[in-house]
Design a protein around this motif. Structure first.
Motif, PDB file in Angstrom:
ATOM      1  N   GLN A 125      31.292  20.421 -16.643  1.00 42.54           N
ATOM      2  CA  GLN A 125      29.973  19.850 -16.356  1.00 42.54           C
ATOM      3  C   GLN A 125      28.864  20.710 -16.950  1.00 42.54           C
ATOM      4  OE1 GLN A 125      30.144  19.645 -12.070  1.00 42.54           O
ATOM      5  NE2 GLN A 125      31.030  17.585 -12.058  1.00 42.54           N
ATOM      6  N   GLU A 126      29.053  22.016 -16.862  1.00 43.02           N
ATOM      7  CA  GLU A 126      28.044  22.926 -17.398  1.00 43.02           C
ATOM      8  C   GLU A 126      27.974  22.887 -18.915  1.00 43.02           C
ATOM      9  OE1 GLU A 126      28.307  26.261 -13.794  1.00 43.02           O
ATOM     10  OE2 GLU A 126      29.182  26.674 -15.763  1.00 43.02           O
ATOM     11  N   SER A 127      29.097  22.614 -19.549  1.00 41.17           N
ATOM     12  CA  SER A 127      29.143  22.612 -21.011  1.00 41.17           C
ATOM     13  C   SER A 127      28.169  21.608 -21.612  1.00 41.17           C
ATOM     14  CB  SER A 127      30.558  22.319 -21.509  1.00 41.17           C
ATOM     15  OG  SER A 127      31.438  23.365 -21.150  1.00 41.17           O
ATOM     16  N   SER A 128      28.037  20.437 -20.992  1.00 41.79           N
ATOM     17  CA  SER A 128      27.126  19.427 -21.527  1.00 41.79           C
ATOM     18  C   SER A 128      25.680  19.882 -21.394  1.00 41.79           C
ATOM     19  CB  SER A 128      27.339  18.085 -20.819  1.00 41.79           C
ATOM     20  OG  SER A 128      27.067  18.196 -19.434  1.00 41.79           O
ATOM     21  N   ARG A 129      25.358  20.575 -20.304  1.00 40.56           N
ATOM     22  CA  ARG A 129      23.996  21.083 -20.124  1.00 40.56           C
ATOM     23  C   ARG A 129      23.683  22.174 -21.139  1.00 40.56           C
ATOM     24  NH1 ARG A 129      24.213  23.060 -14.213  1.00 40.56           N
ATOM     25  NH2 ARG A 129      22.154  23.899 -14.761  1.00 40.56           N
ATOM     26  N   ILE A 130      24.655  23.045 -21.383  1.00 44.41           N
ATOM     27  CA  ILE A 130      24.463  24.111 -22.372  1.00 44.41           C
ATOM     28  C   ILE A 130      24.304  23.516 -23.765  1.00 44.41           C
ATOM     29  CG2 ILE A 130      25.587  26.080 -23.495  1.00 44.41           C
ATOM     30  CD1 ILE A 130      26.878  26.708 -20.761  1.00 44.41           C
ATOM     31  N   HIS A 131      25.126  22.508 -24.077  1.00 42.72           N
ATOM     32  CA  HIS A 131      25.033  21.848 -25.387  1.00 42.72           C
ATOM     33  C   HIS A 131      23.666  21.214 -25.573  1.00 42.72           C
ATOM     34  CE1 HIS A 131      26.250  19.554 -28.918  1.00 42.72           C
ATOM     35  NE2 HIS A 131      25.770  18.474 -28.339  1.00 42.72           N
ATOM     36  N   GLN A 132      23.158  20.586 -24.540  1.00 42.09           N
ATOM     37  CA  GLN A 132      21.842  19.947 -24.618  1.00 42.09           C
ATOM     38  C   GLN A 132      20.756  20.976 -24.915  1.00 42.09           C
ATOM     39  OE1 GLN A 132      20.740  17.821 -21.060  1.00 42.09           O
ATOM     40  NE2 GLN A 132      19.043  16.774 -22.050  1.00 42.09           N
ATOM     41  N   ALA A 133      20.850  22.141 -24.288  1.00 44.63           N
ATOM     42  CA  ALA A 133      19.849  23.188 -24.523  1.00 44.63           C
ATOM     43  C   ALA A 133      19.943  23.729 -25.941  1.00 44.63           C
ATOM     44  CB  ALA A 133      20.038  24.315 -23.510  1.00 44.63           C
ATOM     45  N   LEU A 134      21.155  23.930 -26.430  1.00 40.74           N
ATOM     46  CA  LEU A 134      21.353  24.563 -27.738  1.00 40.74           C
ATOM     47  C   LEU A 134      21.098  23.616 -28.909  1.00 40.74           C
ATOM     48  CD1 LEU A 134      24.523  26.714 -26.966  1.00 40.74           C
ATOM     49  CD2 LEU A 134      22.184  27.524 -27.265  1.00 40.74           C
ATOM     50  N   THR A 135      21.059  22.317 -28.650  1.00 36.82           N
ATOM     51  CA  THR A 135      20.790  21.347 -29.716  1.00 36.82           C
ATOM     52  C   THR A 135      19.368  20.818 -29.661  1.00 36.82           C
ATOM     53  OG1 THR A 135      21.740  19.591 -28.327  1.00 36.82           O
ATOM     54  CG2 THR A 135      23.205  20.627 -29.946  1.00 36.82           C
ATOM     55  N   ALA A 136      18.519  21.405 -28.832  1.00 33.27           N
ATOM     56  CA  ALA A 136      17.115  20.981 -28.764  1.00 33.27           C
ATOM     57  C   ALA A 136      16.456  21.166 -30.127  1.00 33.27           C
ATOM     58  CB  ALA A 136      16.376  21.786 -27.700  1.00 33.27           C
ATOM     59  N   TRP A 137      15.591  20.234 -30.491  1.00 31.20           N
ATOM     60  CA  TRP A 137      14.884  20.327 -31.771  1.00 31.20           C
ATOM     61  C   TRP A 137      13.407  20.012 -31.538  1.00 31.20           C
ATOM     62  CZ3 TRP A 137      16.281  21.800 -36.670  1.00 31.20           C
ATOM     63  CH2 TRP A 137      15.340  21.573 -37.677  1.00 31.20           C
ATOM     64  N   THR A 138      12.556  20.977 -31.817  1.00 29.89           N
ATOM     65  CA  THR A 138      11.112  20.794 -31.747  1.00 29.89           C
ATOM     66  C   THR A 138      10.558  20.996 -33.139  1.00 29.89           C
ATOM     67  OG1 THR A 138      11.053  21.634 -29.472  1.00 29.89           O
ATOM     68  CG2 THR A 138       8.969  21.602 -30.690  1.00 29.89           C
ATOM     69  N   GLU A 139       9.957  19.956 -33.702  1.00 29.29           N
ATOM     70  CA  GLU A 139       9.451  20.030 -35.066  1.00 29.29           C
ATOM     71  C   GLU A 139       8.202  20.912 -35.137  1.00 29.29           C
ATOM     72  OE1 GLU A 139       9.600  19.942 -38.811  1.00 29.29           O
ATOM     73  OE2 GLU A 139      11.035  18.654 -37.751  1.00 29.29           O
ATOM     74  N   THR A 140       8.181  21.830 -36.093  1.00 24.21           N
ATOM     75  CA  THR A 140       7.020  22.670 -36.348  1.00 24.21           C
ATOM     76  C   THR A 140       6.806  22.757 -37.849  1.00 24.21           C
ATOM     77  OG1 THR A 140       8.389  24.671 -36.354  1.00 24.21           O
ATOM     78  CG2 THR A 140       7.315  24.101 -34.282  1.00 24.21           C
ATOM     79  N   ASN A 141       5.579  23.018 -38.270  1.00 19.14           N
ATOM     80  CA  ASN A 141       5.267  23.079 -39.696  1.00 19.14           C
ATOM     81  C   ASN A 141       5.810  24.346 -40.346  1.00 19.14           C
ATOM     82  OD1 ASN A 141       3.912  20.620 -39.749  1.00 19.14           O
ATOM     83  ND2 ASN A 141       2.009  21.557 -39.049  1.00 19.14           N
ATOM     84  N   ASN A 142       5.759  25.447 -39.617  1.00 15.97           N
ATOM     85  CA  ASN A 142       6.207  26.718 -40.173  1.00 15.97           C
ATOM     86  C   ASN A 142       6.656  27.588 -39.019  1.00 15.97           C
ATOM     87  OD1 ASN A 142       6.758  28.515 -42.223  1.00 15.97           O
ATOM     88  ND2 ASN A 142       4.768  29.497 -42.123  1.00 15.97           N
ATOM     89  N   GLU A 143       7.798  28.226 -39.140  1.00 19.01           N
ATOM     90  CA  GLU A 143       8.364  28.979 -38.028  1.00 19.01           C
ATOM     91  C   GLU A 143       8.670  30.413 -38.431  1.00 19.01           C
ATOM     92  OE1 GLU A 143       8.928  29.596 -34.340  1.00 19.01           O
ATOM     93  OE2 GLU A 143       8.525  27.573 -35.024  1.00 19.01           O
TER      94      GLU A 143
END
Length: 278
Positions: A125-143
Motif C-alpha cells: 500500500q505504501e509503495s503506491s504512495r511513494i511512487h506518486q510522490a517520486l513521479t510528481a512533475w511541476t513544470e518550471t522554466n528553468n531549474e
C-alpha cells in the motif's frame, strides 16, 4: 545613460544564464548525464528518457537535458528523445560500468528484513504512495540546482552500495546516510513543494519535496515531521528532525534524490562533503 543601462541589463541576463548551476555529471549507473539539446534562443524542447519526461534547463546559452541514469542500467549506449513542436530527434549517450561496494548490516528487528504477510500488505500500500510522490512533475522554466546540505554530520552510508541485511542480500542503497543526533533539525535543501509525508515500514517518518521538473528530494527515518502535504517551503526551512524510525541501526538521515523517477547519487547535487562538517 540609456545605452549604459541597456548594456547593464544585457550583461545581467547573460551572467544569470551562465551562472545557472547544474549538477555534476557522472556517466555511470545511478549518475547524471547533461546533454545539450539546442540553443537557448530556440523554444524549450520536451525531452524524454525511457518514456519519462526529463528536466530541461537553460545555462551557457544552451538548453540542457539533465538525465537521471537508472542504478540498474548496464554499460553501453542509451538515448533520449527530443521534441520541439512537430520535430522529433534522438540523441545517444554512453555510460560506463561502476561496481559499487557491498555493505553488511545487522538489524535487530527481523521483521525489517523478512516482513510477515501483514507487513507486506502495508508495504504494498505504501509503495503506491511513494511512487506518486517520486513521479510528481511541476513544470518550471528553468531549474538551477543550488542545493545546500539539510544537516551537518558524518556520512555513514554511501549511495549505490549493495546491502546485505542479516546475511541476506537486499536492494542497493538508493540514497546516502548522514549520522546525527536525534532531534537535529533538517532543512530544505532548496525551495519546493511538499509532495508527500508519512510513516512508512522501511523508511519511517518521511518527507518528499518536489523541486520542479521531476527533481524530488527524500528525507527518511525522521523523529518528527514539521511540514504538510502541498506546503511550499523555502531553502533552509525546517522540515523535520533526525530520528531512528523505520529500518535503522541508529539515528541518521537518509537523503535521497530522484530525477525523472530514477534514484541518483545525491552528492552530484550538493556542495563538497567538507561542508557537512562545518
Amino acid at each position: 545613460m540609456k545605452s549604459r543601462a541597456w548594456l547593464f541589463s544585457v550583461l545581467l541576463l547573460i551572467c544569470s544564464d551562465v551562472l545557472a548551476k547544474l549538477p555534476e555529471q557522472s556517466a555511470v549507473p545511478g549518475g547524471v548525464m547533461i546533454l545539450s539539446v539546442g540553443n537557448s534562443q530556440q523554444t524549450k524542447p520536451d525531452v524524454y528518457f525511457e518514456d519519462k519526461p526529463v528536466m530541461v534547463v537553460k545555462a551557457d546559452g544552451l538548453w540542457h537535458a539533465v538525465v537521471g541514469i537508472p542504478l540498474s542500467a548496464k554499460a553501453g549506449t542509451l538515448r533520449i528523445v527530443v521534441k520541439r513542436g512537430e520535430e522529433r530527434s534522438t540523441q545517444l549517450f554512453s555510460i560506463k560500468d561502476k561496481q559499487y561496494p557491498t555493505q553488511y548490516i545487522t538489524v535487530k528487528d527481523e521483521r525489517k528484513v523478512n516482513p510477515n504477510s501483514l507487513d507486506m500488505k502495508r508495504i504494498n500500500q505504501e509503495s503506491s504512495r511513494i511512487h506518486q510522490a517520486l513521479t510528481a512533475w511541476t513544470e518550471t522554466n528553468n531549474e538551477p540546482v543550488n542545493f545546500v546540505w539539510p544537516i551537518k554530520g558524518r556520512v555513514s552510508g554511501l549511495f549505490g552500495r549493495r546491502r546485505v541485511f542479516n546475511g541476506e542480500p537486499r536492494n542497493p542503497h538508493r540514497g546516502m546516510d548522514i549520522a546525527a543526533k536525534t532531534g537535529t533539525p533538517i532543512h530544505a535543501p532548496a525551495a519546493g513543494i511538499v509532495r508527500g509525508t508519512g510513516n512508512y515500514f522501511f523508511n519511517g517518518n518521511t518527507v518528499f519535496i518536489d523541486h520542479g521538473q521531476g527533481l524530488i528530494t527524500m528525507f527518511c527515518h525522521l523523529s518528527r515531521i514539521n511540514v504538510k502535504d502541498g506546503e511550499t517551503v523555502k531553502q533552509g526551512d525546517i522540515i523535520g528532525a533526525v530520528g531512528a524510525t523505520g529500518r535503522v541501526t541508529g539515528p541518521h538521515l537518509h537523503l535521497g534524490v530522484s530525477l525523472n523517477d530514477e534514484r541518483v547519487e545525491p552528492r552530484l547535487f550538493f556542495p563538497p562533503e567538507s561542508e557537512l562538517k562545518k
